[in-house]
Design a protein around this motif. Structure first.
Motif, PDB file in Angstrom:
ATOM      1  N   PRO A   1      13.305  84.259  13.269  1.00  0.00           N
ATOM      2  CA  PRO A   1      12.552  84.634  14.468  1.00  0.00           C
ATOM      3  C   PRO A   1      11.067  84.855  14.188  1.00  0.00           C
ATOM      4  O   PRO A   1      10.211  84.440  14.971  1.00  0.00           O
TER       5      PRO A   1
ATOM      6  N   LYS B   1      18.333  84.104  11.247  1.00  0.00           N
ATOM      7  CA  LYS B   1      17.826  82.760  11.525  1.00  0.00           C
ATOM      8  C   LYS B   1      18.288  82.359  12.925  1.00  0.00           C
ATOM      9  O   LYS B   1      19.350  82.795  13.376  1.00  0.00           O
ATOM     10  N   VAL B   2      17.479  81.549  13.599  1.00  0.00           N
ATOM     11  CA  VAL B   2      17.796  81.126  14.961  1.00  0.00           C
ATOM     12  C   VAL B   2      17.691  79.609  15.053  1.00  0.00           C
ATOM     13  O   VAL B   2      16.725  79.011  14.558  1.00  0.00           O
TER      14      VAL B   2
ATOM     15  N   ALA C   1      18.556  87.295  19.977  1.00  0.00           N
ATOM     16  CA  ALA C   1      18.080  86.282  19.031  1.00  0.00           C
ATOM     17  C   ALA C   1      17.144  86.909  18.002  1.00  0.00           C
ATOM     18  O   ALA C   1      17.140  86.521  16.823  1.00  0.00           O
ATOM     19  N   GLU C   2      16.356  87.893  18.432  1.00  0.00           N
ATOM     20  CA  GLU C   2      15.445  88.607  17.522  1.00  0.00           C
ATOM     21  C   GLU C   2      16.205  89.308  16.392  1.00  0.00           C
ATOM     22  O   GLU C   2      15.658  89.554  15.319  1.00  0.00           O
TER      23      GLU C   2
ATOM     24  N   VAL D   1      20.970  79.430  20.253  1.00  0.00           N
ATOM     25  CA  VAL D   1      20.471  79.689  21.609  1.00  0.00           C
ATOM     26  C   VAL D   1      20.078  78.380  22.276  1.00  0.00           C
ATOM     27  O   VAL D   1      19.871  77.363  21.621  1.00  0.00           O
TER      28      VAL D   1
ATOM     29  N   CYS E   1      18.828  88.211  14.777  1.00  0.00           N
ATOM     30  CA  CYS E   1      19.435  87.281  13.829  1.00  0.00           C
ATOM     31  C   CYS E   1      18.503  87.028  12.650  1.00  0.00           C
ATOM     32  O   CYS E   1      17.284  87.124  12.771  1.00  0.00           O
TER      33      CYS E   1
ATOM     34  N   SER F   1      26.392  82.590  19.311  1.00  0.00           N
ATOM     35  CA  SER F   1      25.545  82.061  20.382  1.00  0.00           C
ATOM     36  C   SER F   1      25.260  83.189  21.360  1.00  0.00           C
ATOM     37  O   SER F   1      26.093  84.078  21.569  1.00  0.00           O
TER      38      SER F   1
ATOM     39  N   GLY G   1      21.797  82.750  14.871  1.00  0.00           N
ATOM     40  CA  GLY G   1      21.920  82.755  16.320  1.00  0.00           C
ATOM     41  C   GLY G   1      21.700  81.369  16.887  1.00  0.00           C
ATOM     42  O   GLY G   1      20.721  80.704  16.556  1.00  0.00           O
TER      43      GLY G   1
ATOM     44  N   MET H   1      10.136  85.798  21.632  1.00  0.00           N
ATOM     45  CA  MET H   1      11.119  84.736  21.500  1.00  0.00           C
ATOM     46  C   MET H   1      11.314  84.021  22.834  1.00  0.00           C
ATOM     47  O   MET H   1      11.547  82.819  22.882  1.00  0.00           O
TER      48      MET H   1
END
Length: 302
Positions: free
Chosen positions: A214, A199-200, A194-195, A33, A197, A187, A31, A289
């Motif tokens: 996360p 990896k962020v 995002a939680e 962000v 994913c 994105s 993700g 997050m």
């Protein structure tokens, strides 16, 4: 699956992406962000070969830039805005998109049936795209990006502006695709997404400033968070609490950010009482997050 090395792009004198190194592993959901204007869309468009970088290198599926055309056959891209044809039906859009990749009508028909079932659009295959809801248009865009059966999917804020129920359904589709082996770069402006994913990467002012899972991003958050519900006439009063690093407002409650210190709850409750603030509830919570990324964004502000 995706690797960028020193990737940079400016528009005139304005830098959009600054020396970005990014590595998306096979079958990862990464993700991307960050605030508006951080450079997320520009980075994604360079990865997909739609914008030529000023400097740096993109590798897709192990292929360097001079061989990217072959790698693009295994890449599905869904842009931020719906870019298909409103005066064509769902199936006509899919046929048009598939033909652009050299697929024959029989292959497109077979694959479209499978994907339309997955995206729950099969009952609307003869409806004009302009007559679809916002969420259904996003599903159609996803369907078109999947018709080539790519190994890698790049999605630029695909759920922006649609209702929460659709977002849940869309992410279920992404998880199903990921379980079947697809690698996803997405994105999102939503921290709850995002939680989801594996990896962020947090991007701000053209640079990647943090990247991890996360769980580890939250674990490494260097502050303690107190959640406060109170009748506060002047929000500035919260900034007068000794030791407070920052305050955020979430609906009917505040998040108060502190460096670690003993007896934090008692000290904060006493300070609020001295200022005449009526406390409805005060408790320590684990950082979300949202807390992590608000903190990161503020660190980048000069």
């Amino acid at each position: 699956m995706i690797k960028t090395v020193g990737l940079s792009k400016s528009f005139g004198r304005i830098p959009a992406v600054i020396s970005v190194d990014l590595h998306v592993q096979e079958q990862e959901i990464l993700g991307l962000v960050g605030p508006d204007g951080a450079g997320k869309t520009t980075l994604m468009r360079m990865i997909c070969g739609l914008i030529t970088p000023d400097r740096g290198q993109v590798y897709l599926l192990g292929n360097p830039a001079e061989h990217l055309e072959k790698a693009k056959e295994n890449l599905g891209y869904m842009p931020q805005r719906f870019s298909l044809y409103g005066d064509l039906t769902v199936m006509e859009n899919i046929f048009f998109f598939g033909s652009m990749y050299g697929l024959d009508r029989k292959t497109i028909t077979q694959r479209a049936g499978e994907i339309l079932e997955l995206t729950n659009l099969i009952a609307f295959k003869n409806r004009f795209a302009d007559q679809l809801s916002g969420g259904m248009k996003q599903k159609l865009a996803l369907t078109c990006s999947l018709v080539t059966r790519p190994n890698l999917l790049v999605l630029d804020e695909p759920t922006y502006g649609v209702d929460p129920e659709f977002r849940k359904e869309f992410w279920k589709i992404l998880y199903d695709l990921n379980k079947k082996g697809m690698t996803i770069l997405i994105s999102t402006p939503y921290m709850d997404e995002a939680e989801l994913c594996t990896k962020v990467a947090f991007m701000d002012r053209g640079s990647i400033v943090a990247i991890d899972s996360p769980a580890r991003l939250k674990k490494n958050f260097p502050y303690r968070i107190l959640e406060l519900r109170a009748e506060v006439e002047n929000d500035d009063a919260l900034n007068n609490i000794p030791g407070v690093v920052d305050t955020y407002f979430y609906g009917d409650r505040y998040h108060l950010v502190f460096s670690d210190c003993p007896d934090l709850l008692a000290a904060v409750e006493g300070s609020l009482h001295e200022q005449g603030i009526q406390v409805l509830s005060l408790r320590e919570i684990a950082p979300s997050m949202e807390d992590v990324f608000v903190s990161m964004a503020e660190k980048e502000v000069v």
